[in-house]
Design a protein around this motif. Structure first.
Motif, short mmCIF file in Angstrom:
data_model
loop_
_atom_site.label_atom_id
_atom_site.label_comp_id
_atom_site.label_asym_id
_atom_site.label_seq_id
_atom_site.Cartn_x
_atom_site.Cartn_y
_atom_site.Cartn_z
N HIS A 1 85.18 71.37 84.49
CA HIS A 1 83.92 71.85 85.05
C HIS A 1 82.82 71.88 84.00
N ARG B 1 83.98 73.43 91.53
CA ARG B 1 84.24 74.83 91.17
C ARG B 1 85.73 75.14 91.25
N ASN B 2 86.11 76.32 90.73
CA ASN B 2 87.50 76.74 90.85
C ASN B 2 87.88 76.79 92.32
N GLY C 1 78.72 75.08 92.87
CA GLY C 1 79.24 75.94 91.82
C GLY C 1 79.19 75.35 90.43
N LEU C 2 78.30 74.39 90.19
CA LEU C 2 78.21 73.78 88.87
C LEU C 2 76.87 74.10 88.23
N GLU C 3 76.84 74.11 86.93
CA GLU C 3 75.62 74.43 86.19
C GLU C 3 75.12 73.15 85.52
N HIS D 1 74.07 73.52 91.82
CA HIS D 1 74.42 74.93 92.03
C HIS D 1 75.16 75.14 93.34
N PRO E 1 73.54 70.63 82.93
CA PRO E 1 73.42 70.76 81.48
C PRO E 1 71.97 71.06 81.06
#
Lengths: 275, 265, 288
Positions: free
Chosen positions: A195, A37-38, A234-236, A231, A238
């Motif tokens: 990301h 994530r950022n 902070g990642l989604e 999650h 695919p």
């Protein structure tokens, strides 16, 4: 090729460390995606690799050379870097001038320069724009020029710091397919900070950073197997990963975690429907 | 972007004037200005007008565009002329307007000075309209190159110039964007008292400065990443080359200037 | 508030050698309380179009009618009123911050529009909460925040105006996936619960198709089509032809139809519908 040993890094005037005691080895010819994530430290990591940031403690080595404030200039000839914002890395007034910039710094003779400029513009398919000004280029075209500028310097490693994140889908696709080609043909090491997990799935290896530590380091398939756990950092996941999770719940599985939809659909056909 | 004033703009074309070496154009401009200041005969002015008109036609830039684009200059020229007509006290008195005695020299000198101003600005504009800014920088660098021996940082200056030129369109766009973003939040800096208007500039200037700093920082980093360590010990990709036509033009211009000087001198 | 475009042309620097036609002959309607996405590739005229929505640019010919205001030809005062009623958030709005504290930043717009500041101050915590920040940010300097937080503050500084129409230009650019989803959910909430007309300008078909109920597709300064996400699913090839990348879900459905001969009766492509279609197909077995 690249080794990080017990690396810690802290920005000046900031209390907390971005990294503490980070260890990492990247081999020659690998394509590594660094995701997170950022604020997870992934861009800082990229900057440690070519001495734009210097480790507070620990050692960063490129081709057995330890990066220090003295050696960083020499290291930079081996590591090319493409940054996020196309607008902020275009130094030249025209495309050719921009590609020339790095070569001028290395004091490359003009005849060689001309050859290398033509060659690298060819590689990113921007030859037709050689004398264009940056204001007449799209973001994707500018990033391709940035890539050509790096290629002209003939580096062994290319670091892409979220280089596609400000591009529209078409520009993104073009940049990625060029990187794919370069990786295959020239055997350059590619380190890609991103990301976008579809982008990460193209790599040989995915390193996930979370709050300055390595949360995951392995093959893209193993990475996508984490599914909903992504999650947490902070990642989604695919679309294809989410669909495959649903199928798995119904005990419909394929031999390995699919990287993209074509693979999943083809496997389903082969395993369940082919007569 | 404002398009009311065109001095400094570049219009890409492929005309005779566009193709000349930037140094040829700068030398010619300087010779032209010298000529204007040494002569004092009206008929030579008509030659100069003809010369300027010829240059404009050769450049293929529409005359109407030039006329419209130099609107503020017209006023300056007209005011200069009127000023001279009203306040010049030499020569024969012609007539009297509201207590001002008008002399014939007023017309003559006013015409000369207004013409100088006008012709000089048109020619300078023509230089920038037909020459990419970077080519002008290259030419300046060439002219100033001998000064590096005196320890002046000409190479650094040239890089600074080139990067500034590169960033002008970006910053103009940025300015436009910020002022629109603030207008969308209700800012109006075109009305009200002067103090309020100046105060209303802060929401434009602060973000613009911050963005310029950030951009400079990012650009410096990108330059460093590409091996920049200072402007010396670099090779140069850009070259400017004098062609036969450039030699011819410079010779012609020099001959013309000298002969005009001798004729009138 | 309804927005109607009639035969709108927009030309930059008309009658000069640098003349550039950005919009040509646009006619369409953004219905009141709709969630409309304006999509098109870079350079298709999106950003010129969005500036017509609150009079920052006014049509060279044709008219834009926003509620009861008709452009071009509006005087300064009603123009300002229009800008209060149509909130516009530019791409990378974090670049417009300038005040000393977040609170001042949020109250900058209301002050310009002469709104009741005392009353609005009470609403500040709520607005910050809407964009995913909390009250503790009020006294902080915007310049000590992270990029994502600055973007949220800038967004909040327009939301505080409580405009009837909200125009958003690539509002999620540069955010990570979680942050992106939060904001899009907020726009949906404002549209569905607060009855605001939301106009999302983007090149991301994924977001446009997932959130909008009307799509205005721009190509080269002209309207390519005005349609709904549902109808666009079938037109994948046409999207690609004008430089828009169809969402992964649509590519998935397409490939699935081709390869597996799956029945797909044009409903929305979500994880659930796609997996269900696959499961049904596999259950039906090889000799379908």
């Amino acid at each position: 090729m690249i080794e990080l040993e017990q690396v810690s890094f802290r920005y000046q005037n900031e209390a907390s460390h971005v990294f503490e005691n980070l260890n990492l080895t990247i081999e020659q010819g690998e394509w590594v995606a660094i995701v997170g994530r950022n604020g997870s430290g992934k861009s800082t990591l990229a900057k440690l690799l070519n001495g734009l940031c210097l480790a507070t403690s620990g050692v960063v080595r490129v081709n057995h050379t330890v990066i220090t404030s003295e050696s960083k200039h020499q290291v930079r000839t081996q590591i090319g870097m493409v940054f996020q914002n196309p607008e902020n890395q275009f130094v030249g007034t025209t495309v050719a001038d921009d590609v020339a910039f790095g070569l001028e710094n290395l004091a490359v003779p003009r005849d060689t320069m001309i050859k290398r400029i033509d060659q690298s513009l060819e590689q990113v398919d921007m030859t037709a724009y050689k004398n264009h000004e940056p204001s007449r280029l799209s973001g994707g075209q500018k990033q391709r020029v940035a890539l050509a500028s790096v290629l002209a310097m003939q580096p062994e490693v290319i670091v892409l710091d979220e280089a596609t994140s400000m591009l529209d889908p078409i520009g993104k696709e073009q940049v990625l397919s060029i990187i794919q080609e370069l990786h295959e043909q020239l055997d350059v090491t590619v380190i890609m900070v991103t990301h976008d997990l579809n982008e990460a799935a193209l790599a040989d290896r995915v390193i996930t950073l979370n709050e300055g530590t390595v949360w995951f380091d392995g093959k893209p398939r193993e990475f996508l197997e984490k599914g909903d756990q992504l999650h947490e950092v902070g990642l989604e996941p695919p679309f294809v990963t989410k669909v495959y999770q649903q199928l798995s719940r119904q005990s419909i599985t394929v031999t390995q975690e699919p990287l993209h939809y074509e693979e999943l659909v083809d496997e389903l056909w082969r395993l369940y429907l082919k007569t | 972007m404002k398009q009311s004033f065109i001095l400094g703009q570049y219009i890409p074309r492929d005309s005779f004037i566009h193709r000349l070496d930037p140094r040829t154009k700068i030398i010619s401009l300087i010779l032209f200005v010298i000529t204007m200041f040494v002569i004092d005969r009206l008929f030579i002015y008509s030659l100069l007008y003809g010369f300027v008109l010829g240059c404009v036609l050769l450049s293929t830039i529409p005359i109407t565009y030039l006329i419209k684009g130099l609107k503020p200059v017209w006023w300056l020229v007209v005011i200069t002329f009127i000023f001279h007509v009203l306040f010049q006290r030499d020569g024969e008195a012609l007539f009297d307007v509201f207590g001002f005695i008008i002399y014939d020299q007023g017309f003559i000198q006013g015409g000369e000075i207004a013409s100088r101003l006008l012709l000089m600005i048109v020619m300078a504009t023509l230089l920038t309209l037909t020459t990419p800014p970077l080519a002008i920088t290259d030419a300046m660098r060439w002219f100033l190159a001998p000064l590096t021996r005196l320890g002046l940082p000409i190479n650094e200056l040239a890089i600074m110039m080139a990067i500034s030129l590169r960033l002008i369109p970006t910053m103009t766009e940025e300015m436009d964007k910020i002022s629109k973003a603030q207008a969308a939040r209700g800012l109006d800096y075109t009305r009200g008292r002067l103090r309020d208007r100046l105060k209303a500039l802060l929401p434009l200037l602060i973000p613009l400065f911050i963005s310029a700093f950030k951009r400079a920082e990012a650009l410096a980093m990108a330059m460093e990443a590409r091996g920049y360590q200072g402007a010396d010990h670099r090779t140069s990709y850009r070259q400017i080359a004098f062609r036969t036509m450039d030699y011819i033009i410079v010779c012609l211009m020099t001959t013309a200037t000298v002969s005009i000087y001798l004729m009138t001198g | 508030m309804e927005i109607v475009f009639e035969d709108v042309d927009y030309i930059y620097q008309p009658n000069t050698p640098l003349e550039h036609v950005a919009l040509q002959d646009l006619s369409f309607t953004i219905p009141s309380q709709s969630f409309t996405a304006i999509v098109g590739r870079t350079g298709s005229g999106k950003s010129t179009l969005l500036q017509q929505l609150n009079g920052l640019l006014q049509p060279t010919s044709g008219t834009v009618t926003i509620g009861n205001t008709r452009l071009p030809g509006v005087k300064a005062k009603p123009l300002k009123e229009l800008r209060r009623r149509v909130g516009l958030v530019f791409q990378y709005p974090e670049h417009q911050l300038f005040e000393e504290t977040v609170k001042q930043e949020l109250l900058f717009g209301p002050k310009n529009f002469g709104l009741d500041l005392a009353q609005l101050e009470a609403q500040l915590p709520q607005v910050l909460q809407d964009v995913g920040l909390d009250e503790s940010f009020l006294e902080r300097s915007p310049f000590t925040l992270s990029g994502g937080q600055m973007k949220r503050v800038a967004l909040a500084s327009v939301l505080i105006l409580d405009s009837e129409v909200l125009v958003l230009d690539e509002p999620t650019a540069g955010l990570d996936p979680v942050g992106k989803k939060q904001l899009l959910q907020l726009f949906r909430y404002l549209n569905e619960e607060k009855g605001k007309t939301v106009v999302l300008v983007t090149h991301n078909m994924e977001d446009a198709m997932a959130y909008a109920d009307q799509l205005v597709v721009l190509n080269d300064g002209c309207i390519d089509r005005v349609t709904s996400p549902k109808h666009l699913i079938e037109k994948r090839d046409q999207l690609e032809a004008i430089g828009l990348a169809p969402p992964e879900s649509i590519k998935f459905v397409d490939y699935m139809k081709q390869t597996l001969d799956v029945n797909w009766n044009g409903h929305e492509a979500t994880v659930v519908t796609v997996s269900q279609a696959l499961i049904n197909r596999i259950k039906a077995g090889a000799n379908k």
